[in-house]
Scaffold this motif. Structure first.
Motif, PDB file in Angstrom:
ATOM      1  N   GLY A  59       0.457  -0.990  -0.630  1.00  0.00           N
ATOM      2  CA  GLY A  59      -0.451   0.414   0.216  1.00  0.00           C
ATOM      3  C   GLY A  59       0.643   1.437   0.142  1.00  0.00           C
ATOM      4  N   ASN A  60       0.278   1.978   0.603  1.00  0.00           N
ATOM      5  CA  ASN A  60       1.217   3.310   1.191  1.00  0.00           C
ATOM      6  C   ASN A  60       2.030   3.374   1.355  1.00  0.00           C
ATOM      7  N   ILE A  61       3.428   3.324   1.047  1.00  0.00           N
ATOM      8  CA  ILE A  61       4.963   3.074   2.231  1.00  0.00           C
ATOM      9  C   ILE A  61       5.905   3.981   2.155  1.00  0.00           C
ATOM     10  N   VAL A  62       5.824   4.232   3.527  1.00  0.00           N
ATOM     11  CA  VAL A  62       7.111   5.840   2.848  1.00  0.00           C
ATOM     12  C   VAL A  62       8.040   5.227   3.586  1.00  0.00           C
ATOM     13  N   SER A  63       9.248   6.438   3.257  1.00  0.00           N
ATOM     14  CA  SER A  63      10.324   5.577   3.329  1.00  0.00           C
ATOM     15  C   SER A  63      10.978   5.625   5.305  1.00  0.00           C
ATOM     16  N   ASN A  64      10.139   7.346   6.179  1.00  0.00           N
ATOM     17  CA  ASN A  64      10.166   7.113   7.467  1.00  0.00           C
ATOM     18  C   ASN A  64       8.793   6.802   7.921  1.00  0.00           C
TER      19      ASN A  64
END
Length: 117
Positions: A26-31
Motif C-alpha cells: 500500500g502507501n509505504i513511506v521511507s520514514n
C-alpha cells in the motif's frame, strides 16, 4: 492505507524457535518503523521489537538476546526470529507499521504463538 499480512507462528516446545514474517503493501513511506507487539490473555499489548528503515532496533528487555528483528526494505517485510522460547512468550503477535510523518499506524490481524510442553 497500509495492509499488513503476517505469517508464521504456531505451537512450539519450550526452548524451541519460530519465525514470524510480515509483508507490508500500500502507501509505504521511507520514514517508517515496523515492529511486533504481543498480547497475552488478560494482559495489555506490549512492544516486543521494532526496527526503523535504517535498521535501528529496539527490544523489550524480556526478549533481548533471544529474539532478532530484521527488515528487507526492498520487499517491505519485517521478520522476527524467536529463539529459546519460553512459556511466557505465549501470546498473539501483531505486526505494526508506523508512518513517522503522519503518525498513523496500522496493525496486522495477529498470529498465535503458543509455547507449551
Amino acid at each position: 492505507q497500509v495492509q499488513l499480512v503476517e505469517s508464521g507462528g504456531g505451537l512450539v516446545q519450550p526452548g524451541g524457535s519460530l519465525r514470524l514474517s510480515c509483508a507490508a503493501s500500500g502507501n509505504i513511506v521511507s520514514n517508517n518503523v515496523m515492529g511486533w507487539y504481543r498480547q497475552a490473555p488478560g494482559k495489555q499489548r506490549e512492544l516486543v521489537a521494532a526496527i526503523t528503515r535504517g535498521s535501528s532496533t529496539d527490544y523489550a528487555s524480556s526478549v533481548k538476546g533471544r529474539f532478532t528483528i530484521s527488515t528487507d526494505n526492498a520487499k517491505n517485510t519485517v521478520s522476527l526470529q524467536m529463539n529459546s522460547l519460553k512459556l511466557e512468550d505465549t501470546a498473539v503477535y501483531y505486526c505494526n507499521y508506523l508512518n513517522r510523518w503522519s503518525a498513523r499506524e496500522y496493525w496486522g490481524q495477529g498470529t498465535q504463538v503458543t509455547v507449551s510442553s
